[in-house]
Motif scaffolding. Structure first.
Motif, PDB file in Angstrom:
ATOM      1  N   ILE A  63      10.336  86.333 -51.745  1.00 27.89           N
ATOM      2  CA  ILE A  63      10.610  85.759 -53.062  1.00 27.89           C
ATOM      3  C   ILE A  63      10.370  84.260 -53.050  1.00 27.89           C
ATOM      4  CG2 ILE A  63      12.401  85.381 -54.807  1.00 27.89           C
ATOM      5  CD1 ILE A  63      13.682  87.984 -53.922  1.00 27.89           C
ATOM      6  N   LEU A  64      10.840  83.604 -52.009  1.00 26.58           N
ATOM      7  CA  LEU A  64      10.697  82.151 -51.917  1.00 26.58           C
ATOM      8  C   LEU A  64       9.524  81.799 -51.022  1.00 26.58           C
ATOM      9  CD1 LEU A  64      14.427  81.126 -51.428  1.00 26.58           C
ATOM     10  CD2 LEU A  64      13.075  80.864 -53.489  1.00 26.58           C
ATOM     11  N   SER A  65       8.744  80.851 -51.416  1.00 27.10           N
ATOM     12  CA  SER A  65       7.679  80.353 -50.555  1.00 27.10           C
ATOM     13  C   SER A  65       8.305  79.635 -49.379  1.00 27.10           C
ATOM     14  CB  SER A  65       6.773  79.386 -51.321  1.00 27.10           C
ATOM     15  OG  SER A  65       7.485  78.212 -51.666  1.00 27.10           O
ATOM     16  N   THR A  66       7.525  79.473 -48.316  1.00 24.91           N
ATOM     17  CA  THR A  66       8.034  78.792 -47.128  1.00 24.91           C
ATOM     18  C   THR A  66       8.503  77.385 -47.461  1.00 24.91           C
ATOM     19  OG1 THR A  66       6.546  80.067 -45.729  1.00 24.91           O
ATOM     20  CG2 THR A  66       7.464  78.047 -44.794  1.00 24.91           C
ATOM     21  N   LYS A  67       7.758  76.693 -48.289  1.00 27.39           N
ATOM     22  CA  LYS A  67       8.120  75.320 -48.637  1.00 27.39           C
ATOM     23  C   LYS A  67       9.435  75.270 -49.395  1.00 27.39           C
ATOM     24  CE  LYS A  67       6.256  71.142 -50.805  1.00 27.39           C
ATOM     25  NZ  LYS A  67       5.098  70.541 -51.509  1.00 27.39           N
ATOM     26  N   ARG A  68       9.602  76.145 -50.376  1.00 29.15           N
ATOM     27  CA  ARG A  68      10.843  76.180 -51.148  1.00 29.15           C
ATOM     28  C   ARG A  68      12.008  76.636 -50.285  1.00 29.15           C
ATOM     29  NH1 ARG A  68      10.438  79.782 -56.149  1.00 29.15           N
ATOM     30  NH2 ARG A  68      12.534  78.935 -56.453  1.00 29.15           N
ATOM     31  N   GLU A  73      16.994  75.348 -47.442  1.00 28.71           N
ATOM     32  CA  GLU A  73      17.702  75.265 -46.177  1.00 28.71           C
ATOM     33  C   GLU A  73      18.168  73.840 -45.893  1.00 28.71           C
ATOM     34  OE1 GLU A  73      17.583  78.023 -43.107  1.00 28.71           O
ATOM     35  OE2 GLU A  73      18.446  78.542 -45.039  1.00 28.71           O
ATOM     36  N   LYS A  74      17.280  72.889 -46.133  1.00 27.96           N
ATOM     37  CA  LYS A  74      17.619  71.491 -45.878  1.00 27.96           C
ATOM     38  C   LYS A  74      18.749  71.030 -46.786  1.00 27.96           C
ATOM     39  CE  LYS A  74      15.650  66.873 -45.329  1.00 27.96           C
ATOM     40  NZ  LYS A  74      14.418  66.051 -45.337  1.00 27.96           N
ATOM     41  N   TYR A 351      20.994  76.774 -40.449  1.00 22.89           N
ATOM     42  CA  TYR A 351      20.020  76.196 -41.376  1.00 22.89           C
ATOM     43  C   TYR A 351      18.821  75.590 -40.653  1.00 22.89           C
ATOM     44  CZ  TYR A 351      23.907  76.688 -44.613  1.00 22.89           C
ATOM     45  OH  TYR A 351      24.919  77.196 -45.364  1.00 22.89           O
ATOM     46  N   LEU A 352      17.627  76.013 -41.049  1.00 24.82           N
ATOM     47  CA  LEU A 352      16.384  75.494 -40.499  1.00 24.82           C
ATOM     48  C   LEU A 352      15.904  74.374 -41.405  1.00 24.82           C
ATOM     49  CD1 LEU A 352      14.124  75.878 -38.379  1.00 24.82           C
ATOM     50  CD2 LEU A 352      13.018  77.420 -39.996  1.00 24.82           C
ATOM     51  N   THR A 353      15.722  73.187 -40.841  1.00 20.38           N
ATOM     52  CA  THR A 353      15.400  72.023 -41.689  1.00 20.38           C
ATOM     53  C   THR A 353      14.038  71.433 -41.403  1.00 20.38           C
ATOM     54  OG1 THR A 353      16.463  70.505 -40.118  1.00 20.38           O
ATOM     55  CG2 THR A 353      17.831  71.420 -41.879  1.00 20.38           C
ATOM     56  N   THR A 354      13.336  71.930 -40.404  1.00 15.46           N
ATOM     57  CA  THR A 354      12.020  71.377 -40.091  1.00 15.46           C
ATOM     58  C   THR A 354      11.003  72.486 -39.920  1.00 15.46           C
ATOM     59  OG1 THR A 354      12.562  71.350 -37.727  1.00 15.46           O
ATOM     60  CG2 THR A 354      12.947  69.332 -38.975  1.00 15.46           C
TER      61      THR A 354
END
Length: 354
Positions: A63-68, A73-74, A351-354
């Motif tokens: 549903i969500l793109s990797t960027k979104r 997450e960030k 949470y993955l932030t990078t």
């Protein structure tokens, strides 16, 4: 907090590292090289080898793109971290020097310090890794690790993360630090953003606050024909912080969200407190619904899981059988300060932030 049995804690943690690497490869085995007698005295950021490749598998990537997804997450990490920092005892305030030099003529620098209980070292490591700066040090004589952010770049980055996300009077300490940074570098021109008044349901801030100062407990009364079992969650704060600012407004916001009231406690002490408490099935389920979206990640997650399992027994089909009663008592005796076994599989969802 009562002293933790370090040998049990760290042997359990190291056992998990050795035996459970296939389950997400949470922490690289090279990390074992920094442990001395199960209680590392100081850990620098550059020494940490963490693998977070599987740390975010609870969002639907279809549903969500990797960027979104990474942006969400960030944002969740920032609000979660802000809640931890604003929690009582996690960071008292930004230590801002009042003079240019010390009595020994050394330059004074500000410092931000975030405290973690000894048993939450794995969480502290992941937060340090996500930030990418700071040094983690054991406080001598206490069951505490402190994440020190002392260098200018780290302080500036953390100030930018916190600015606009804080919900408590500790924002005044942030403002003090912003003033110091602006005075040192007129090109910064940092703007002091107001308190964040967004609904609690829209961020992981409350999870961070609970991580810092929440408490899950179960009260059992075995006397009488029918045993009585109560699941409670409590959050307490000093009525006034070190700058004499009232903590009531933000606690009232949490109380309204959970449909509970605030009570005055320890009124005859030096530092009277406010306390909110969930006790009914309705208020407890409000908290469960929130934590299903914005989970806990420290050792408190384990207490919460036991607490929730007991809470799930409160349904129309629940029977006061000896099996159920024994199950409740077994879960209760391993919660909070009684816990001796710690598993950290849940950190694979950090949470993955990078």
């Amino acid at each position: 907090m009562p002293a933790l049995n370090l040998a049990i804690c760290w042997k359990s943690f190291l056992y998990y590292l050795i035996e459970s690497q296939s389950a997400g490869n949470l922490i690289d085995l090279n990390l074992l090289g920094i442990f001395r007698e199960y209680t590392p005295e100081i850990i620098c950021c550059n020494s940490i080898l963490l693998n977070a490749s599987n740390s975010s598998n609870y969002l639907d990537s279809s549903i969500l793109s990797t960027k979104r997804q990474l942006l969400l997450e960030k944002n969740n990490f920032i609000s979660y971290l802000t809640g931890i920092i604003e929690g009582y005892g996690s960071i008292e305030y930004a230590l801002v020097p009042t003079t240019e030099r010390s009595s020994k003529n050394k330059l004074n620098y500000p410092s931000i310090q975030i405290a973690f209980h000894l048993k939450d070292l794995p969480l502290a490591l992941l937060i340090q890794k996500n930030l990418g700066y700071g040094s983690l040090q054991r406080t001598k004589g206490l069951n505490v690790y402190i994440l020190y952010i002392n260098d200018k770049k780290g302080i500036l980055n953390l100030v930018k993360l916190l600015n606009g996300n804080m919900k408590t009077p500790k924002i005044h300490s942030l403002y003090k630090l912003i003033d110091w940074l602006n005075n040192k570098d007129t090109n910064l021109n940092l703007t002091k953003l107001p308190l964040n008044n967004d609904s609690l349901i829209n961020s992981a801030w409350l999870s961070g606050m609970i991580e810092s100062d929440g408490h899950f407990s179960v009260r059992t009364t075995m006397k009488g024909k029918y045993p009585k079992i109560e699941c409670k969650f409590e959050l307490s704060q000093r009525q006034k912080d070190h700058l004499a600012n009232s903590n009531e407004p933000f606690l009232a916001n949490i109380a309204e969200f959970l449909k509970v009231s605030i009570k005055n406690i320890r009124e005859n002490t030096t530092h009277p407190q406010y306390r909110l408490r969930t006790m009914s099935l309705e208020t407890n389920l409000l908290l469960v619904n929130y934590l299903n979206v914005y989970p806990l990640f420290g050792s408190k997650f384990l207490d919460y899981n036991d607490w929730k399992e007991i809470l799930n027994l409160f349904n129309p089909r629940f029977k006061n059988s000896q099996y159920n009663i024994d199950k409740v008592l077994d879960l209760k005796k391993e919660m909070n300060d009684n816990r001796t076994i710690f598993t950290w599989n849940h950190l694979n969802k950090f949470y993955l932030t990078t």
